[in-house]
Design a protein around this motif. Sequence first.
Motif, PDB file in Angstrom:
ATOM      1  N   ALA A   1       0.819  -1.212   0.000  1.00  0.00           N
ATOM      2  CA  ALA A   1       0.000   0.000   0.000  1.00  0.00           C
ATOM      3  C   ALA A   1       0.852   1.261   0.000  1.00  0.00           C
ATOM      4  O   ALA A   1       0.568   2.219  -0.733  1.00  0.00           O
ATOM      5  N   ALA A   2       1.900   1.291   0.816  1.00  0.00           N
ATOM      6  CA  ALA A   2       2.746   2.484   0.907  1.00  0.00           C
ATOM      7  C   ALA A   2       3.449   2.741  -0.419  1.00  0.00           C
ATOM      8  O   ALA A   2       3.551   3.888  -0.871  1.00  0.00           O
ATOM      9  N   THR A   3       3.926   1.658  -1.066  1.00  0.00           N
ATOM     10  CA  THR A   3       4.592   1.813  -2.361  1.00  0.00           C
ATOM     11  C   THR A   3       3.616   2.328  -3.401  1.00  0.00           C
ATOM     12  O   THR A   3       3.939   3.209  -4.200  1.00  0.00           O
ATOM     13  N   ALA A   4       2.380   1.798  -3.393  1.00  0.00           N
ATOM     14  CA  ALA A   4       1.369   2.234  -4.354  1.00  0.00           C
ATOM     15  C   ALA A   4       1.035   3.710  -4.162  1.00  0.00           C
ATOM     16  O   ALA A   4       0.848   4.455  -5.123  1.00  0.00           O
ATOM     17  N   SER A   5       0.966   4.147  -2.904  1.00  0.00           N
ATOM     18  CA  SER A   5       0.659   5.541  -2.606  1.00  0.00           C
ATOM     19  C   SER A   5       1.774   6.469  -3.067  1.00  0.00           C
ATOM     20  O   SER A   5       1.531   7.545  -3.616  1.00  0.00           O
TER      21      SER A   5
END
Length: 360
Positions: free
Chosen positions: A51-55
Amino acid sequence: MNEFSAARSPGGKVLVAGGAGYVGSILVPLLVEAGYSVVVLDRFFFGDSLAATASAKRGSLKLVRADIRDVDDSVLEGVDSVVDLCGISNDPACDLDPAVTTAINVGGASRLIELALTVGVRRYVYASSCSVYGYGERLQMTEATQCSPQTLYAQSKLKIEQLLLAKGRCSSGIFQPVVLRLGTLFGVSPRMRFDLALNAMVKSAYAEGKICVDGDGLQWRPFVHVGDAASAFIIALNAPSRLVSNRVFNIGVGENNWQIRDLAIDIQLCLPGSVIAYSKQCRDSRNYNVDFAAAKTELGFSASTSVKQGIHEVIEAIGSGKVDLNDERSNTVRHYRALFAQSGLGLMLPVVSVPEASIA
């Protein structure tokens, strides 16, 4: 660094099926940093470490919550390459419901191959396993050694290998399948697993003071660090077609072929006070010592993490709190059983594809 893994993608788009898993949660950020546009297809049963990478990488990484058994070809729009890491991932988990395992590991994987062919995907990298060798009668088994899979998991892997390579042979070089037979994985990952031999034995020694060994421990396993496995997929994506198209490669290094007994002894030395418990009643039907010369000489693959380094890595991660021993998601079978208890058989029913997803 390998010349193929160092090469940047020329704006390529890759679908990583099962990209939120043990290998995928390391591989996907590496692909994004290498310049790929990445689509992750996953059910996210074990959480979303991406999720953090996608954000942070909007536009470069898209997360799609869907099931390979019923996903449509829209998920492959603009995709040049596929990495298939999907499936129920170890022997005990596969044995929970053999029909479901076959539906996902064979039926779902077959469907994804057909969709890729339909939309014109060229490079298709499939995550297989050295477990397809089953019970080896000799040391240093090569890609040409006859396979003798002993478990449903290994049998399903071999079936998809055979299907994929048959499709490649019929495509006149347009479709370029590559099969990577991974050694037994170990090491720390954002989606941690403690149901893999080295990781499980370290956890047991650390938490319980006991290292459990099936049988006499003389059975061989070829170990490979999860980060090294991730690098192998990048090599396979970037390598010239003449080197990898319609090929099978064992992924690991010779010095990481270990007998389970010796692994237990080394863990015991790193965690003094722990004891080794041999279970004579539980005979391990798998035994494979594998040759990795082809990946080394033809692809330049090498492993940066030894088994001994992996033992220390896992111990340090436990001691520092980097990984949580009490997280049930780190044990695949235990987590599936918990999900079954909550949802019954509905757990394994296909889900409707979510084309644009930010998975919680």
